[in-house]
Scaffold this active site. Sequence first.
Site, PDB file in Angstrom:
ATOM      1  CG  HIS B 190      -2.067   1.072   1.252  1.00 27.88           C
ATOM      2  ND1 HIS B 190      -1.985   2.556   1.383  1.00 27.88           N
ATOM      3  CD2 HIS B 190      -3.055   1.283   0.735  1.00 27.88           C
ATOM      4  CE1 HIS B 190      -2.483   3.233   1.304  1.00 27.88           C
ATOM      5  NE2 HIS B 190      -3.396   2.867   0.969  1.00 27.88           N
ATOM      6  N   GLY B 199      -6.875   4.158   1.386  1.00 26.09           N
ATOM      7  CA  GLY B 199      -8.109   4.276   0.099  1.00 26.09           C
ATOM      8  C   GLY B 199      -7.387   4.819  -1.185  1.00 26.09           C
ATOM      9  CG  LEU B 225      -9.824  -1.807   1.419  1.00 22.35           C
ATOM     10  CD1 LEU B 225      -9.275  -3.448   0.331  1.00 22.35           C
ATOM     11  CD2 LEU B 225     -10.288  -0.799   0.264  1.00 22.35           C
ATOM     12  CG  ASP B 226      -5.918  -0.091   2.385  1.00 17.71           C
ATOM     13  OD1 ASP B 226      -5.953  -0.718   1.997  1.00 17.71           O
ATOM     14  OD2 ASP B 226      -6.598   1.633   2.037  1.00 17.71           O
ATOM     15  CD  GLU B 227      -7.656  -0.650   9.176  1.00 18.37           C
ATOM     16  OE1 GLU B 227      -7.096  -1.193  10.248  1.00 18.37           O
ATOM     17  OE2 GLU B 227      -8.632   0.404  10.170  1.00 18.37           O
TER      18      GLU B 227
END
Lengths: 283, 283, 283, 283
Positions: B190, B199, B225-227
């Site tokens: 990411h 995001g 998401l992204d966690e």
Amino acid sequence: MSEHALTLSCPDRPGIVNAVTGELLRHEGNILDAQQFDDVENGRFFLRCVFALPEGRFDAFQRDFSRLATRFGMDWTARDRGVPRRVMLLASKFDHCLADVLYRWRTGELDMTVTAIVSNHPRDTFRHLDFDGIPFHHLPVGKASKAAQEQALGALVDATGTELVVLARYMQVLSDGLVARLAGRCINIHHSFLPSFKGARPYHQAHARGVKLIGATAHFVTADLDEGPIIEQDTQRVGHQHTPDDLVRIGRDIERQVLARALRNWLDDRILLNGHRTVVFGS
Amino acid sequence: MSEHALTLSCPDRPGIVNAVTGELLRHEGNILDAQQFDDVENGRFFLRCVFALPEGRFDAFQRDFSRLATRFGMDWTARDRGVPRRVMLLASKFDHCLADVLYRWRTGELDMTVTAIVSNHPRDTFRHLDFDGIPFHHLPVGKASKAAQEQALGALVDATGTELVVLARYMQVLSDGLVARLAGRCINIHHSFLPSFKGARPYHQAHARGVKLIGATAHFVTADLDEGPIIEQDTQRVGHQHTPDDLVRIGRDIERQVLARALRNWLDDRILLNGHRTVVFGS
Amino acid sequence: MSEHALTLSCPDRPGIVNAVTGELLRHEGNILDAQQFDDVENGRFFLRCVFALPEGRFDAFQRDFSRLATRFGMDWTARDRGVPRRVMLLASKFDHCLADVLYRWRTGELDMTVTAIVSNHPRDTFRHLDFDGIPFHHLPVGKASKAAQEQALGALVDATGTELVVLARYMQVLSDGLVARLAGRCINIHHSFLPSFKGARPYHQAHARGVKLIGATAHFVTADLDEGPIIEQDTQRVGHQHTPDDLVRIGRDIERQVLARALRNWLDDRILLNGHRTVVFGS
Amino acid sequence: MSEHALTLSCPDRPGIVNAVTGELLRHEGNILDAQQFDDVENGRFFLRCVFALPEGRFDAFQRDFSRLATRFGMDWTARDRGVPRRVMLLASKFDHCLADVLYRWRTGELDMTVTAIVSNHPRDTFRHLDFDGIPFHHLPVGKASKAAQEQALGALVDATGTELVVLARYMQVLSDGLVARLAGRCINIHHSFLPSFKGARPYHQAHARGVKLIGATAHFVTADLDEGPIIEQDTQRVGHQHTPDDLVRIGRDIERQVLARALRNWLDDRILLNGHRTVVFGS
């Protein structure tokens, strides 16, 4: 339970860890942390093991372990982590490292007993620092008095049961005699990224060369000046706009941090000697 | 001798290391490297052990070890380090991470078998990259075709015996179904220092906020998401003079390095899951 | 409007910036970026100025500016930023720097025309790299052929109108004659944190010394080997567990980044010589 | 000669630098350092200029410059660098930032007059710190007394002619009223890498999330908590083995350095506000 640290090195061979952990089990020890390293170049094995024992079992453990150590040809030390190490601090005129070490000691970041603060400058040099009851010794140095001064210094190390001498920007070169006497238990902070810029005024050397990073180095003191085993180093970016004075200022931060990390790792039994290099088990 | 990696986690208690090393000794194994971690918060013990065994002994070792593992309630894996892991690479339009991973694979820095390179963009997008015989699959995605595309992707993962899926700047959000299917074996890079700027367009978010450092994060992919559990991160200094495009450029270097370190550590059996966090045994 | 870069150095005195900006105003120029540095040690003033001019005004500006430059005793250059610089890339067996520079050139991160790729190894050495139409020249070197090879190399520099020669891990020492011929327009990436570990096998030297950080250095090439003005440096943390091969691997990342930053700064007119040091105006 | 700093921002247009340097020339000023920035997004121009003037010319210069400033619509400040800025330090229980700032002030690294040290804890909390004659004010805070306490604080700021208030780990949230009163002249050190982990116990948040780097942020205080313009940030690597207490310890070093760099840059006239972001001209 009491907490202990075991550090050892010996020729590598199968069964070392199993034997060590077996000895710990027999004494109802519990491993809290362990790190190892095999030096494939010289076939030597290094181990750091932190463990807990039932109260009163440490002497028996050491007795039994010494037999095992003999079998494996180990250089080893085991100590009670409940007893703070005894450290002596030496400084000259610049006190940024001394002030930093004392601050970290006060906050508990550096768990040690400071046996003495020694300087070739008078107490008034550090009038802004609270020594908090730590004995201060002013041992001035002159051409004639150097031998006597080192004699007094050595005697003080013995009398205070000092385990480690820290040269926190102590700007006197120790004689080979004193270096030998303190072999393996004297750390210096050098204000350059060794092996670059040995000797005097390293920041001025760095500026003259036009390097884009400056650094500092914590190392064990040996008779070979600035050539001792390196414990810790760090660097910081500088530029064409920085004067030698700027480098001295920026360098103070690097020196503080490098010395503090080296000292903390030593107090935490993380540093082992491997010839003229070090094994530093990370935290 | 053959070289193997054992990774395990289990409730902490005395005797684990001794039992493991005992089992290794019985099979004439020799420990080459070992690292452990006690998570005092959840009482869980983690171990990574690399060892050598006489040829042909690995099956027997695993059979015996499984009994020991049951006794200690271990989650464990043991594998032959001589067999490269099977990794699938996914990318979209930006190919800096893909190009970097392929370069490191070619130099041997990343020891793996690349089972396939998959993109939602055609092969021509990467015309400057030499895939060196690695099968390429163009799996375009559209609103209507997403389910079918993920079906094909999942089938490809199975058919190729892929052990790890790397999202090397693959700009499609995976469905919960596919994420579940790849649980614990899918890594994403990411382009922000998570948890900041989740995001879309994180570099533009970073610029708008006026941060003085930007970063990148390699993490396991989860439905959230992204966690997902963070594997590796790094940051780089930026300033007021940098435009969002500058941040994108500077970020490419961070992304490349963070993904490469995460992937290399995974291939080297250094990454263990600890709930929603990771244990990464340093190299 | 057309975009231009002006770089100059001259003895410091009041009025320089006012005179320069006045000349720009007279030609309806608009300053886009400007940075200056006074070297208080040698009393020299350095300026980098990026500005826009109405189309077709550049020649007239240069003509007028040259009078001003004479008045202030300026060393100066002014160029059209719309014309990419002409750069020649030299490499030997290791191609990580060459591959990295080519990748950054392809993405537009390095705005230049690559006039040629030259190696003392055959094209097949780089078979995995897409040279994208850039002429490749195989100029092998032998004891007997060195003079002839450098003759060919120098001729190629002239014939291609090369402005900068980049030694991207080109492992041949240039003769004093060629160095003189390329004075101020030849950059080398050295795989150590100079001035430490000059000469051969710096990573092995670093490992033998037991340093805790390794680095790389981009510098101008001078007859005095590894002593040229330093442009850019960086370092990375290493430990006792790293073998010389690990240092070589870790070092590749440092070399790539240091060379890329140095080259990008050169292409962006940010590097000025100040005796045996450099002024590098940050971006 | 006397040394002065001029900082300004205005709508970008040709001729600004020429006009400013012209005004300086008319007053026989000599530019010692100058940095500029064009924000292409909002068309705003920023300038920092350090210059020397003949003794006694500063008032006349300011008078004349104000006319020029009106013409260009400048927000500007000009000051005599010979007059140290007046800074108030606020701290609560943790004194690592306070101790560090005081040490740097004592060595001359931070050139300022400390108008007062204020805490909601009694003087004895800092008994190991030598305040060296700086007035200390104990202003305890309670639910009921908060308004009165802030009243006293604001009055003290005025009475002491304080130009900058530094929240050196002052753990009280200022009311919107006080924040408005100190707008643009109050700096806080937040112990996280904002915008991550706003609010309370950021190190515990960071540990819970399992990040691999922690950081600190110096920012201007605004009514929007932890959302003020960021001045300086830095990060440090951490790992799975670090407890929240370790992060707190490691974080102390980051906080100290980030706050010191922000404060030093402010004292050196390097920080300009650009909406909700900052322009920080590097040193």
